[in-house]
Design a protein around this motif. Structure first.
Motif: not given
Lengths: 319, 352
Positions: A20, A45-46, A48-49, A52-53, A177, A180, A278
């Motif tokens: 992260v 940030l989104p 990376t999110l 991860i998801l 976002n 997501i 990631t």
């Protein structure tokens, strides 16, 4: 063994946490295309999110598929399930003009489910049931056929060709976002069902007769696990495009760490998948600077050697 | 089937067997003749039909070298190269495909699935995008890479000998990697149009030249001849490695010759037409149905392959709502074939 588990948990949490942190470090060091590092970080940030998801979902889905088919070579990408999701989405886009995000995801899941059933049926043809060899071949053949169909649908439609082309390589770049949020319920449902089916996968690993003897309803256990796997990889494909090999590599790596108890293996596969994807995304950003290498390409380059390594090991048939 | 053997004198049984053999040979020749006739008819039809219809007499006069200004360009420059290259590359794919399927005893294990055409096309894209080569140089790179990938697959699957299963699986792994490599190269070449990219992803005979037929023909004669000289050993290999070895087939030598010949055929064809999807995969099984699995499949599959590419290209150009490259048409054919496999198995429980 317990100690090893704790170490593995700490390691994978630490690596995940550091992952992260990676984008910020990279942004601070390079400053690259963007003028302000902070803006870069905000846009990452989104991303990376999502990495991860998606990684967690693919890792988990691969783990469930390997348990379900009792087959070390199962992976949503290799088995053509992702290609099925792609075809479904492309047909939805081209012929039915779907735009609603959740409809999009449902379409992908439907395509993934149908393909999973078809590939398993093709692989089970003939003597000996679905051996690793036949499953991999059936997956490769189905992928090839479905990609041809996808191209055939896209080709006359210049208006969606560019969109589909960039999405089909598989990437988490440019995630927002808004993209997501709609997948979250699907991923959550998939996660819960997958973890609930871990015990059943353990029983299935003993063989159908033994599992029946221990009081497990084999068919319903299979169906439940399959639903989880399809939910996870279909929803992921809807957002990121087809990303292969994560589901193959991660469960194998985790098996080395935590053994083959699915109650441990599945959560670890989810964590490991998140870490791998990631990392792969970051690698893709670093290798081809100032351009980006889509994460699907990176995972294929990491995954294919692992695949060959698994094949070369003596115990291909055992799992 | 065993009844006459048991109740009749031995001489009668021999005569009976001989009659069956003759009958099967005759049926085989009939199928071959029919396929050849279809292929010729296909070539002639694709020369005649197109955006405009050219009468048969005119086509023949142009081919004979006569000066026919209104049809010469269309037939000689546009349609003839397409037809010739389609037929030749189809023959190459058909031969290469069925050789692999027979040797590995698995109808799904064709060179386009286990990475060989993928290797050749990845190398061709590399040669064009990164090395800025063109023309015959690209073909040479593609052929060398096809052989190199085959060698890599063979070496990677070596472990106290090579088993078919490991060969196939390693090939699938490499194919996935090479596909990603091609995709990566294509993203680095932004000026490329979708059509041109598709040529190397799925295969197409758009804009081929007649000169490209010559290396293909040479490769066909060389590698095809090599393969046909091994057709008896290849047939024996169908019974399993151990039995074949027991019957006097030198396993490693036969395998290497078959692999070299089949890879050469596929790589040369890929260098000209791109990896035309599924022709190598479909030709063998179709030929097997047509000949009722009767004698060597090499020549029937070669003819089926040529027909597939020829008709697929024609359909892609003129019969479908949009203009598709031939690889898309043949690739789509793969889907119903897979469905057919499932349905047939459900009905009869037969082996793949």
């Amino acid at each position: 063994m317990a100690l090893l588990l704790v170490v593995a948990m700490v390691l994978s949490v630490a690596l995940g946490a550091r992952d992260v942190g990676w984008p910020e470090i990279v942004a601070a060091l390079g400053g690259q295309a963007d003028t302000i590092g902070e803006a870069a970080v905000t846009s990452r940030l989104p991303r990376t999110l999502l990495a991860i998801l998606a990684g967690a979902a693919l890792g988990l889905s691969g783990g469930v598929m390997q348990g379900l088919t009792r087959n070390p070579l199962a992976d949503p990408g290799l088995l053509g399930v992702n290609a099925g999701a792609v075809l479904a989405i492309v047909i939805g886009l081209a012929w039915f003009g779907i735009e609603d995000a959740s409809l999009y995801i449902w379409t992908a899941i439907l395509g993934a489910g149908l393909t999973a059933v078809a590939v398993y049926a093709i692989a089970s043809l003939g003597r000996g049931g679905a051996t690793p060899l036949k499953l991999a071949l059936a997956g490769a053949v189905t992928t090839a056929a479905l990609s041809s169909l996808t191209t055939a649908v896209v080709l006359p439609r210049g208006d969606i060709a560019g969109l589909v082309q960039s999405w089909m390589v598989g990437g988490v770049g440019g995630a927002t976002n808004d993209q997501i949020v709609p997948v979250l319920p699907f991923l959550l449902a998939g996660l819960v069902i997958a973890l609930l089916s871990a015990r059943k996968l353990n029983l299935l690993a003993l063989g159908d007769e033994a599992a029946t003897g221990l009081g497990e309803k084999v068919a319903s256990a299979r169906a439940m696990a399959a639903v989880a796997a399809v939910l996870l990889c279909g929803a992921t494909t809807a957002v990121c495009g087809p990303i292969g090999f994560v589901g193959l590599v991660v469960p194998h790596a985790c098996r080395l760490l935590v053994g083959s108890d699915y109650r441990w293996l599945l959560p670890f596969s989810a964590l490991g998948g998140a870490v791998l994807l990631t990392f792969a995304d970051v690698t893709g950003r670093l290798v081809a600077r100032p351009a980006e290498l889509d994460v699907g390409i990176v995972t294929a380059f990491i995954g294919a050697p692992v695949f060959i390594w698994i094949v070369r090991r003596r115990k291909v048939r055992e799992l | 089937m065993n009844e006459p053997l048991r109740s009749d004198p031995p001489g009668y049984a021999t005569a009976w067997l001989a009659r069956i053999r003759r009958e099967r040979a005759r049926r085989r020749w009939r199928v071959l003749a029919a396929l050849l006739a279809c292929l010729l008819a296909g070539v002639v039809l694709t020369l005649m039909l197109g955006q405009s219809l050219t009468p048969l007499v005119t086509v023949l006069r142009v081919l004979g070298g006569a000066d026919v200004p209104e049809a010469e360009f269309i037939v000689r420059e546009l349609r003839l190269p397409r037809a010739v290259i389609s037929a030749l590359s189809g023959i190459c794919f058909g031969l290469g495909g069925v050789a692999f399927q027979t040797m590995l005893r698995n109808p799904l294990a064709s060179p386009d699935i286990i990475g060989i055409s993928t290797g050749a096309s990845a190398a061709a894209v590399f040669a064009i995008v990164v090395l800025s080569l063109s023309g015959p140089a690209v073909s040479i790179v593609a052929v060398v890479a096809g052989l190199g990938v085959a060698l890599a697959i063979y070496a990677l699957s070596w472990r106290e000998g090579v088993t078919g299963a490991r060969l196939v699986l390693v090939g699938i792994g490499l194919a996935a990697m090479l596909q990603s490599f091609t995709a990566y190269l294509l993203t680095r070449a932004p000026s490329w149009s979708l059509q041109e990219a598709l040529r190397w992803m799925t295969g197409s005979v758009n804009g081929v030249q007649l000169e490209q037929a010559l290396p293909l023909l040479v490769a066909l004669l060389l590698f095809g001849g090599l393969l046909l000289s091994r057709s008896r050993d290849l047939e024996t290999l169908r019974m399993g490695d151990d039995i074949a070895a027991g019957l006097g087939v030198r396993l490693t030598a036969t395998r290497v010759i078959v692999i070299v010949a089949a890879v050469g055929l596929v790589a040369f064809a890929t260098a000209v037409a791109g990896p035309v999807a599924f022709v190598a995969f479909l030709s063998g099984p179709i030929a097997a149905r047509l000949t009722s699995r009767n004698g060597s499949l090499l020549i029937p599959s070669a003819l089926v392959g040529a027909l597939l590419v020829l008709l697929g290209d024609y359909a892609g150009q003129f019969l479908l709502p949009a203009r598709y490259p031939v690889g898309i048409v043949t690739g789509v054919l793969g889907a119903p074939y897979l469905v057919y496999l499932i349905i047939r198995d459900n009905k009869s429980g037969g082996a793949l």
